[in-house]
Design an enzyme around this catalytic site. Structure first.
Site, short mmCIF file in Angstrom:
data_model
loop_
_atom_site.label_atom_id
_atom_site.label_comp_id
_atom_site.label_asym_id
_atom_site.label_seq_id
_atom_site.Cartn_x
_atom_site.Cartn_y
_atom_site.Cartn_z
N ARG A 32 -3.38 -0.89 0.51
CA ARG A 32 -3.45 0.37 -0.21
C ARG A 32 -2.16 0.60 -0.98
NH1 ARG A 32 -5.64 5.07 0.00
NH2 ARG A 32 -4.37 5.10 -1.88
N ARG A 69 -5.80 -6.29 -15.85
CA ARG A 69 -6.20 -7.31 -16.85
C ARG A 69 -5.01 -7.79 -17.64
NH1 ARG A 69 -10.79 -4.77 -17.06
NH2 ARG A 69 -10.05 -3.22 -18.54
N GLU A 88 -10.99 10.17 -8.50
CA GLU A 88 -10.70 10.61 -7.13
C GLU A 88 -11.36 11.97 -6.88
OE1 GLU A 88 -8.74 8.98 -4.42
OE2 GLU A 88 -10.09 10.52 -3.72
N TYR A 102 3.50 3.05 -1.76
CA TYR A 102 3.34 4.39 -2.33
C TYR A 102 4.62 4.72 -3.09
CZ TYR A 102 -0.93 5.22 0.30
OH TYR A 102 -2.22 5.14 0.78
C1 LIG Z 1 -4.06 10.27 1.15
C2 LIG Z 1 -4.53 9.62 0.09
O1 LIG Z 1 -5.43 10.22 -0.80
C3 LIG Z 1 -6.82 10.32 -0.53
C4 LIG Z 1 -7.07 10.54 0.91
C5 LIG Z 1 -7.24 9.46 1.74
C6 LIG Z 1 -7.24 9.64 3.20
O2 LIG Z 1 -7.32 10.79 3.65
O3 LIG Z 1 -7.15 8.64 3.92
C7 LIG Z 1 -7.40 8.15 1.23
C8 LIG Z 1 -7.47 7.94 -0.10
C9 LIG Z 1 -7.52 9.07 -1.06
O4 LIG Z 1 -8.89 9.36 -1.28
C10 LIG Z 1 -4.12 8.25 -0.22
O5 LIG Z 1 -4.29 7.81 -1.36
O6 LIG Z 1 -3.62 7.55 0.69
#
Ligand SMILES: C=C(O[C@@H]1C=C(C(=O)O)C=C[C@H]1O)C(=O)O
Length: 147
Positions: A25, A81, A95, A125
């Site tokens: 991730r 790409r 999202e 991150y």
């Molecule tokens: C917390 C995030 O954002 C959102 C929430 C997530 C979660 O609660 O696990 C996972 C991905 C995203 O939909 C992330 O990107 O890690």
């Protein structure tokens, strides 16, 4: 039966699998809803994931992106790409628009073949997205974008 075992032997004498699937991730924050900024932020994120996990592009299975609903100027997949991942299946989606959600966020989920155990996966991150999963943010290696 033909005398051959029905399944491959398992246990300590069995050869380890040549490859496993690892999921990684990442997330980052684009400076603005501008194609150049979205591609720039996504490229930085992908480079960090590749470097920190010693990914071989030939091992990549697929890459999923999401963009927060305020990012509409470009598909983040364009960055992949342009980095040369032309034969890797890519997908972009919007999202979920959760109230208070992180603005201008590009998220990525990579599936790859890797011998690396899941416990050693380096999720990445960057920038404003570091607050999303502080539990996953680890020290960046020297020369990284955060240095
Ligand atoms: C917390 C995030 O954002 C959102 C929430 C997530 C979660 O609660 O696990 C996972 C991905 C995203 O939909 C992330 O990107 O890690």
């Amino acid at each position: 039966m033909n005398g051959h075992p029905a399944v491959e032997p398992t246990g300590p004498t069995a050869a380890p699998p040549a490859s496993r699937v690892l999921a990684l991730r990442g997330a980052t924050q684009a400076a603005s809803n501008d194609p150049h900024e979205i591609v720039r932020a996504t490229t930085e994120l992908l480079r960090e994931l590749v470097t920190r996990n010693a990914l071989d592009p030939a091992d990549l299975i697929s890459i999923w992106f999401t963009a927060s609903p305020d990012l509409t100027a470009a598909y983040p997949a364009r960055a992949a790409r342009e980095m040369g991942f032309v034969d890797v299946p890519l997908m972009c989606a919007s999202e979920i628009d959760v109230p208070g959600g992180s603005p201008r966020a590009v998220r990525v989920l990579i599936h790859t073949h890797s011998a690396r155990p899941r416990a050693e996966a380096a999720h990445v991150y960057l920038h404003g997205a570091a607050s999303l999963r502080p539990d996953l943010v680890t020290g960046a290696p020297a020369g990284s974008a955060e240095a």
